[in-house]
Structure formats: C-alpha cells, structure tokens
Design a protein around this motif. Sequence first.
Motif, mmCIF file in Angstrom:
data_model
loop_
_atom_site.group_PDB
_atom_site.id
_atom_site.type_symbol
_atom_site.label_atom_id
_atom_site.label_comp_id
_atom_site.label_asym_id
_atom_site.label_seq_id
_atom_site.Cartn_x
_atom_site.Cartn_y
_atom_site.Cartn_z
ATOM 1 N N LYS A 13 0.554 -0.856 0.069
ATOM 2 C CA LYS A 13 -0.209 -0.241 0.135
ATOM 3 C C LYS A 13 0.793 1.167 0.379
ATOM 4 C CE LYS A 13 -2.516 3.467 2.737
ATOM 5 N NZ LYS A 13 -1.785 4.691 3.068
ATOM 6 N N LEU A 14 2.051 1.420 1.058
ATOM 7 C CA LEU A 14 2.639 2.121 1.030
ATOM 8 C C LEU A 14 3.500 2.174 -0.509
ATOM 9 C CD1 LEU A 14 3.712 2.729 4.508
ATOM 10 C CD2 LEU A 14 2.482 3.658 3.685
ATOM 11 N N ARG A 15 3.839 1.777 -1.378
ATOM 12 C CA ARG A 15 4.279 2.102 -2.583
ATOM 13 C C ARG A 15 3.564 2.544 -4.010
ATOM 14 N NH1 ARG A 15 6.656 -3.615 -0.757
ATOM 15 N NH2 ARG A 15 8.528 -3.739 -1.098
ATOM 16 N N ARG A 16 2.486 1.927 -3.277
ATOM 17 C CA ARG A 16 1.301 2.777 -4.204
ATOM 18 C C ARG A 16 1.717 4.593 -3.250
ATOM 19 N NH1 ARG A 16 -3.973 2.171 -3.327
ATOM 20 N NH2 ARG A 16 -3.271 0.546 -1.780
ATOM 21 N N ASP A 17 1.312 4.527 -2.618
ATOM 22 C CA ASP A 17 1.496 5.829 -1.659
ATOM 23 C C ASP A 17 2.481 6.704 -2.580
ATOM 24 O OD1 ASP A 17 -1.118 5.518 -1.076
ATOM 25 O OD2 ASP A 17 0.020 5.688 1.783
ATOM 26 N N THR A 18 3.479 5.966 -2.651
ATOM 27 C CA THR A 18 4.456 6.491 -2.561
ATOM 28 C C THR A 18 4.860 6.755 -4.004
ATOM 29 O OG1 THR A 18 5.928 4.945 -1.333
ATOM 30 C CG2 THR A 18 7.671 6.026 -3.535
ATOM 31 N N ILE A 19 4.519 6.691 -5.127
ATOM 32 C CA ILE A 19 4.300 6.646 -6.423
ATOM 33 C C ILE A 19 3.253 7.756 -6.731
ATOM 34 C CG2 ILE A 19 3.094 5.974 -8.662
ATOM 35 C CD1 ILE A 19 5.072 4.100 -8.054
ATOM 36 N N GLU A 20 1.613 7.867 -5.728
ATOM 37 C CA GLU A 20 1.677 8.845 -6.157
ATOM 38 C C GLU A 20 2.085 10.512 -5.880
ATOM 39 O OE1 GLU A 20 -1.452 8.981 -7.252
ATOM 40 O OE2 GLU A 20 -1.653 6.318 -6.851
ATOM 41 N N ILE A 21 2.737 10.355 -4.932
ATOM 42 C CA ILE A 21 4.192 11.114 -3.550
ATOM 43 C C ILE A 21 5.375 11.644 -5.860
ATOM 44 C CG2 ILE A 21 5.871 12.329 -2.978
ATOM 45 C CD1 ILE A 21 4.879 10.145 -0.663
ATOM 46 N N ILE A 22 5.009 10.752 -5.948
ATOM 47 C CA ILE A 22 6.176 11.286 -7.256
ATOM 48 C C ILE A 22 5.511 12.016 -8.170
ATOM 49 C CG2 ILE A 22 7.569 9.820 -9.532
ATOM 50 C CD1 ILE A 22 8.737 7.970 -6.840
ATOM 51 N N MET A 23 4.092 11.194 -8.614
ATOM 52 C CA MET A 23 3.067 11.821 -9.696
ATOM 53 C C MET A 23 3.462 13.534 -9.341
ATOM 54 S SD MET A 23 3.018 9.166 -11.817
ATOM 55 C CE MET A 23 2.100 10.035 -13.363
ATOM 56 N N ALA A 24 2.510 13.342 -8.259
ATOM 57 C CA ALA A 24 2.508 14.797 -7.788
ATOM 58 C C ALA A 24 3.626 15.803 -7.865
ATOM 59 C CB ALA A 24 2.167 15.089 -6.656
ATOM 60 N N THR A 90 1.784 15.487 -1.241
ATOM 61 C CA THR A 90 1.097 14.997 -1.748
ATOM 62 C C THR A 90 1.494 16.475 -2.762
ATOM 63 O OG1 THR A 90 -0.753 13.901 -1.713
ATOM 64 C CG2 THR A 90 0.699 12.900 -2.531
ATOM 65 N N GLU A 91 0.738 17.296 -2.771
ATOM 66 C CA GLU A 91 0.658 19.274 -2.061
ATOM 67 C C GLU A 91 1.435 19.086 -2.490
ATOM 68 O OE1 GLU A 91 -2.265 20.953 0.768
ATOM 69 O OE2 GLU A 91 -3.904 19.759 -0.240
ATOM 70 N N GLN A 92 2.551 19.575 -1.407
ATOM 71 C CA GLN A 92 3.896 19.658 -1.422
ATOM 72 C C GLN A 92 4.983 19.989 -1.629
ATOM 73 O OE1 GLN A 92 4.432 22.127 2.107
ATOM 74 N NE2 GLN A 92 1.821 21.838 2.521
ATOM 75 N N TYR A 93 4.874 18.245 -2.142
ATOM 76 C CA TYR A 93 6.611 17.954 -2.431
ATOM 77 C C TYR A 93 6.511 18.510 -3.739
ATOM 78 C CZ TYR A 93 10.237 14.506 -4.045
ATOM 79 O OH TYR A 93 11.185 13.226 -4.522
ATOM 80 N N PHE A 94 8.234 18.388 -4.106
ATOM 81 C CA PHE A 94 9.018 19.311 -4.720
ATOM 82 C C PHE A 94 8.446 20.121 -5.744
ATOM 83 C CE2 PHE A 94 13.094 16.848 -5.810
ATOM 84 C CZ PHE A 94 13.456 17.577 -7.016
ATOM 85 N N LYS A 95 7.957 20.990 -4.174
ATOM 86 C CA LYS A 95 7.140 22.310 -5.117
ATOM 87 C C LYS A 95 7.958 23.823 -5.174
ATOM 88 C CE LYS A 95 2.749 20.479 -7.261
ATOM 89 N NZ LYS A 95 3.838 19.290 -6.755
ATOM 90 N N VAL A 256 10.629 9.880 -13.589
ATOM 91 C CA VAL A 256 8.688 9.209 -13.436
ATOM 92 C C VAL A 256 8.237 8.834 -14.194
ATOM 93 C CG1 VAL A 256 6.666 11.068 -13.289
ATOM 94 C CG2 VAL A 256 9.092 11.963 -12.595
ATOM 95 N N PRO A 257 6.733 8.367 -14.138
ATOM 96 C CA PRO A 257 6.058 7.001 -14.745
ATOM 97 C C PRO A 257 5.516 8.499 -16.586
ATOM 98 C CG PRO A 257 6.036 5.598 -12.600
ATOM 99 C CD PRO A 257 6.471 7.560 -12.526
ATOM 100 N N THR A 258 5.440 7.786 -17.218
ATOM 101 C CA THR A 258 4.477 8.321 -17.883
ATOM 102 C C THR A 258 2.718 7.876 -17.751
ATOM 103 O OG1 THR A 258 3.703 6.277 -19.558
ATOM 104 C CG2 THR A 258 5.386 8.041 -19.756
ATOM 105 N N GLN A 259 1.512 8.404 -17.888
ATOM 106 C CA GLN A 259 0.044 8.351 -17.658
ATOM 107 C C GLN A 259 0.362 6.268 -17.872
ATOM 108 O OE1 GLN A 259 -1.711 10.261 -15.324
ATOM 109 N NE2 GLN A 259 -3.007 8.334 -15.204
#
Length: 278
Positions: A13-24, A90-95, A256-259
């Motif tokens: 589950k946390l790997r999925r959360d990680t992907i969401e952070i990277i995509m954001a 996810t809102e702030q990462y790398f901003k 970063v993955p493509t869609q």
Amino acid sequence: MYTNEELTKLAWKLRRDTIEIIMAGKAGHIGGDMSEMDILVQLYFKQMNISPENMDDPDRDRFILSKGHSMEGYYAVLAEKGFFPLEEVTEQYFKFNTQYIGHPNNKLPGIEMNSGSLGHGLPVSVGMALAGKMDHRSYRVYTLLGDGELAEGSVWEGAMAGGHYKLDNLCAVVDRNRLQISGSTEDIMHQDDQSERWGAFGWHVIEVNGHDMNELEAAFDEASETKGVPTVIIANTIKGIGSSVMENKAAWHHKVPTQDEYETIIADLKAHEEEVGV
C-alpha cells in the motif's frame, strides 16, 4: 502489534502512496523507493521505539536514511506513522519553497538528519550510537545505506569506527538491489563478498531476503541481541520491485512514469497487496 503478513500488505500500500507522491511532484528516485520499503516498514511498525508522541524523548530510537535520495518512500512511511499528513506531502512535494524536498529535511517532524550526500549516514550514526553509550542511554541507532553508496570512502571510515568502539547499539542495513544510477554495482565498483568486507571491520553480518518480513524481523531481533559489536544486515532486494515496468532496470533509478506506465504500476502494486492473505 502488526503481524508480518499485515506489514507485507502495508508495504505494498505504501508503495502505491509513494508513486502518488512522485507523480504529484514530477520527480523521485522510484526504483530505490520500491526496494527499501519492506525494510522501512519493519523498522517503523515493529522494531523501533519511535512515534510522533515520543520524538523528543532522549531515549527514542534513531533512524538515518543514508541513501537520502530515496525519500519519497520514506515520506510515505512517516506519513503512515502519523508524523505529518500524506495529503500535505502530495500537495507540496518538490514545489517551490516547500519543506518536502527530495532529501531528508530535519525541519520536518520525525527526521533526525539532513542526508543525501552519499556516505554520510553511517559516520553520523556512529556518532549518535557512541553518544548513546557515553550518556548511558537505552536507544538504538539504525541507518539504511544504498549498495551503490558503498563506493564512498567515508562509509568504511564509519565502519572502522563502529567496530573499534564496539557499538552494539548500532545497526546498519544495506539495500542490496545491485543497481545504481549508471548500471550494475558489480560492473561499476565490484563489492562482493559483503560479509567478508564488513566482517573485516569487526561487524556482525546477517544476510536476508529484504522483501521477507519474517527474515527481516529475525535479523533485527538478532542484531538487538548481539553484544560487543555493531551489526550490518545485507538485505537482498529488487530495484523497482512490484511491476515488470520497473523491476531490475537501472533506468528506473530516477524516473517519473508516463500516464500509461503509472496506471500499469498502480494496478500491479494493488494486485500484490490484494494477494496478501490478511
């Protein structure tokens, strides 16, 4: 207390959360995020005496992410532990002007040290462990290194000092996925046999499957029971584990993955999570 099956499910589950952070954030060291996750989950949810409630306790356990570039997975773990909200990451990462940067930032709760310049985590962990001995504190110190990082000379200075001072309150873990940004670790800077190398510096060496929670738990238990020497756990892992899109591919060190790739990776990770019988 979590069972190891529950921890395995949580890691997917946390790997999925990680992907969401990277995509954001449109950035991230995705391959190493995936390979380190089981180690971090076992540490934070079963082994270490650390939580948002005791993070200022002088006897709390310490963790240093020496392979500091693999930060997105660490954010996911810290958020799940309650140090800060995942939505905030996810809102702030790398901003622009964010505290959620691409390496550990000790201005954030739960993070002991700014890291990312490879080779620093183990020497600093040695200092923390030595201070604990001198102050008669009960805490343990853990640090996670990348195997590509082991080409840094300061790692071996730290290893020498850890053995010299017999720091049995210190446990290092090597994320041994055998790939770094430019290819195979064995092609770039040959480093087997790990057991012989660490043993030569006076360390107790344990080798495990870094994706097996039972083996990880037994290794950490053995480390805490080992007296008179520090312990290193060589955790054999798979870079990008969870999807054939990423697994064992050096190109996914930072990508970063493509869609389309994102949708496939998330589906693969969710399938692994659902396979775990909890």
